[in-house]
Motif scaffolding. Sequence first.
Motif, PDB file in Angstrom:
ATOM      1  N   ALA A  13       0.825  -1.209   0.000  1.00  0.00           N
ATOM      2  CA  ALA A  13       0.000   0.000   0.000  1.00  0.00           C
ATOM      3  C   ALA A  13       0.858   1.256   0.000  1.00  0.00           C
ATOM      4  CB  ALA A  13      -0.949   0.007   1.199  1.00  0.00           C
ATOM      5  N   GLY A  14       2.012   1.190  -0.708  1.00  0.00           N
ATOM      6  CA  GLY A  14       2.836   2.375  -0.918  1.00  0.00           C
ATOM      7  C   GLY A  14       2.264   3.206  -2.053  1.00  0.00           C
ATOM      8  N   PRO A  15       2.971   4.249  -2.482  1.00  0.00           N
ATOM      9  CA  PRO A  15       2.450   5.137  -3.532  1.00  0.00           C
ATOM     10  C   PRO A  15       2.047   4.408  -4.810  1.00  0.00           C
ATOM     11  CG  PRO A  15       4.354   6.138  -2.490  1.00  0.00           C
ATOM     12  CD  PRO A  15       4.250   4.751  -1.928  1.00  0.00           C
ATOM     13  N   SER A  44       5.602   6.867   4.189  1.00  0.00           N
ATOM     14  CA  SER A  44       5.051   7.225   5.490  1.00  0.00           C
ATOM     15  C   SER A  44       5.813   6.580   6.644  1.00  0.00           C
ATOM     16  CB  SER A  44       3.574   6.832   5.573  1.00  0.00           C
ATOM     17  OG  SER A  44       3.412   5.446   5.375  1.00  0.00           O
ATOM     18  N   GLU A  45       6.458   5.429   6.384  1.00  0.00           N
ATOM     19  CA  GLU A  45       7.131   4.728   7.473  1.00  0.00           C
ATOM     20  C   GLU A  45       8.561   5.213   7.681  1.00  0.00           C
ATOM     21  OE1 GLU A  45       7.505   2.055  10.645  1.00  0.00           O
ATOM     22  OE2 GLU A  45       5.747   2.718   9.528  1.00  0.00           O
ATOM     23  N   LEU A  46       9.297   5.455   6.590  1.00  0.00           N
ATOM     24  CA  LEU A  46      10.716   5.782   6.714  1.00  0.00           C
ATOM     25  C   LEU A  46      11.020   7.265   6.584  1.00  0.00           C
ATOM     26  CD1 LEU A  46      12.293   2.825   4.706  1.00  0.00           C
ATOM     27  CD2 LEU A  46      11.768   2.970   7.132  1.00  0.00           C
ATOM     28  N   TYR A  47      10.263   7.977   5.765  1.00  0.00           N
ATOM     29  CA  TYR A  47      10.546   9.413   5.634  1.00  0.00           C
ATOM     30  C   TYR A  47       9.271  10.228   5.414  1.00  0.00           C
ATOM     31  CZ  TYR A  47      10.899   7.712   0.748  1.00  0.00           C
ATOM     32  OH  TYR A  47      10.695   7.077  -0.455  1.00  0.00           O
ATOM     33  N   PRO A  48       8.363  10.222   6.420  1.00  0.00           N
ATOM     34  CA  PRO A  48       7.106  10.967   6.276  1.00  0.00           C
ATOM     35  C   PRO A  48       7.302  12.468   6.093  1.00  0.00           C
ATOM     36  CG  PRO A  48       7.422  10.240   8.534  1.00  0.00           C
ATOM     37  CD  PRO A  48       8.456   9.542   7.717  1.00  0.00           C
ATOM     38  N   ILE A  55      10.186  15.352  -1.239  1.00  0.00           N
ATOM     39  CA  ILE A  55      10.341  14.682  -2.532  1.00  0.00           C
ATOM     40  C   ILE A  55      10.183  15.753  -3.603  1.00  0.00           C
ATOM     41  CG2 ILE A  55       9.453  12.855  -4.042  1.00  0.00           C
ATOM     42  CD1 ILE A  55       8.198  11.587  -1.527  1.00  0.00           C
ATOM     43  N   TYR A  56      11.087  15.760  -4.577  1.00  0.00           N
ATOM     44  CA  TYR A  56      11.120  16.864  -5.537  1.00  0.00           C
ATOM     45  C   TYR A  56      10.753  16.464  -6.966  1.00  0.00           C
ATOM     46  CZ  TYR A  56      13.814  19.062  -1.766  1.00  0.00           C
ATOM     47  OH  TYR A  56      14.218  19.569  -0.560  1.00  0.00           O
ATOM     48  N   ASP A  57      10.523  15.158  -7.217  1.00  0.00           N
ATOM     49  CA  ASP A  57      10.342  14.750  -8.615  1.00  0.00           C
ATOM     50  C   ASP A  57       8.958  14.173  -8.911  1.00  0.00           C
ATOM     51  OD1 ASP A  57      10.634  12.423  -7.190  1.00  0.00           O
ATOM     52  OD2 ASP A  57      12.280  11.606  -8.392  1.00  0.00           O
ATOM     53  N   ILE A  58       7.936  14.625  -8.192  1.00  0.00           N
ATOM     54  CA  ILE A  58       6.555  14.265  -8.503  1.00  0.00           C
ATOM     55  C   ILE A  58       5.979  15.348  -9.414  1.00  0.00           C
ATOM     56  CG2 ILE A  58       4.269  13.758  -7.587  1.00  0.00           C
ATOM     57  CD1 ILE A  58       6.428  11.721  -6.799  1.00  0.00           C
ATOM     58  N   GLY A  64       6.715  12.878   2.100  1.00  0.00           N
ATOM     59  CA  GLY A  64       6.234  11.519   1.909  1.00  0.00           C
ATOM     60  C   GLY A  64       4.824  11.343   2.445  1.00  0.00           C
ATOM     61  N   GLN A  65       4.532  11.948   3.592  1.00  0.00           N
ATOM     62  CA  GLN A  65       3.198  11.810   4.172  1.00  0.00           C
ATOM     63  C   GLN A  65       2.153  12.581   3.371  1.00  0.00           C
ATOM     64  OE1 GLN A  65       2.364   9.696   6.810  1.00  0.00           O
ATOM     65  NE2 GLN A  65       0.377  10.154   5.898  1.00  0.00           N
TER      66      GLN A  65
END
Length: 346
Positions: free
Chosen positions: A19-21, A51-55, A59-62, A70-71
């Motif tokens: 259930a990641g991105p 959400s678990e490791l870097y909420p 992030i710059y490339d979306i 991340g959250q």
Amino acid sequence: MSSAPATTQIEIDCLIIGAGPCGLFAVFELGLLDIKCHLVDILDKVGGQCSELYPEKPIYDIPALPIVSGQELTDRLMEQIKPFGPVFHLGERVDGLRKLDDGRFELKTDNDKTFIAKVVVIAAGGGSFTPKRPPLEGIEAYEGKSVFYAVRKMESFRDTELLIVGGGDSALDWTLNLAPVVRSLTLMHRRDEFRGAPHSVAQMRELVAAGRVRLVIGQATKLAGSDGVLTSVSAKTAAGEIEIPCNRMLPFFGLTMKLGPVADWGLNLHENLIPVDTEKFETSEPGIFAVGDINHYPGKLKLILSGFHEAALMAQAASRIVFPGKKILFQYTTSSSSLQKKLGVK
């Protein structure tokens, strides 16, 4: 967000593992094609690594989002897929998979659930998250009886003497949630600084000040008990060795990534990744697809953006399996009134 139904055997169109991105966006692409999805994730919340490791990590490339945490990305994806009513089974791991005579797949989880799915989408990132085991001698004997790495049911901790070990969000969140349920709660961390959200740290310290939570600054050194049931944990502190009475322990020492049970499902593998074609992102087993970091093909880039693209093409192929013989009419959300109706914007 819908939770899992009580039944232990569930017949569905599509089961998404992860259930990641990429798994969440797969719900959107499949939903546009009327494919209903259930998702299983070993974590107790959606979002995967984001959400678990870097909420809070930027992030710059979306596309169209110059900067997003991340959250926030997880929250936006959850809002986007809300019209399709996905059902989540969190804190579970898919252990077994086999193909049935009718072409569907039977999948079993470690929580005794069975899914019968027409198609399967593996979106498990680099594999499954596996909790790190504390370096305590003999801890294996207590696991599953009085030492747990996740909370499946809060009620199972009612009236227990609980020790939570860790200093991150998971340790703090469960300290706050379980304090009203347990008989006693001790939170132990190796230092008096915490990595969790500031408001959670503040709430925890309020409980400590009120005498509802005991805070111990130290490190666990030894477990005591018999037949898998804890009676106490020894800890090394600045003042010396102490004994912490407890019959339940929740250690939160972080997570490691492993391919996990996927390796035993008979799929072709390449260096612990799953090879796919670039037309459908299908694995060596027809009807099982893989999107995101867990797949492999020539030129693969491990980007969330790449996973989104893979999910779009995968959904078209999955639709032909879920609805055999149905003509697929490619439509744009900007101009299709039927798609806009599905999204609740018309």
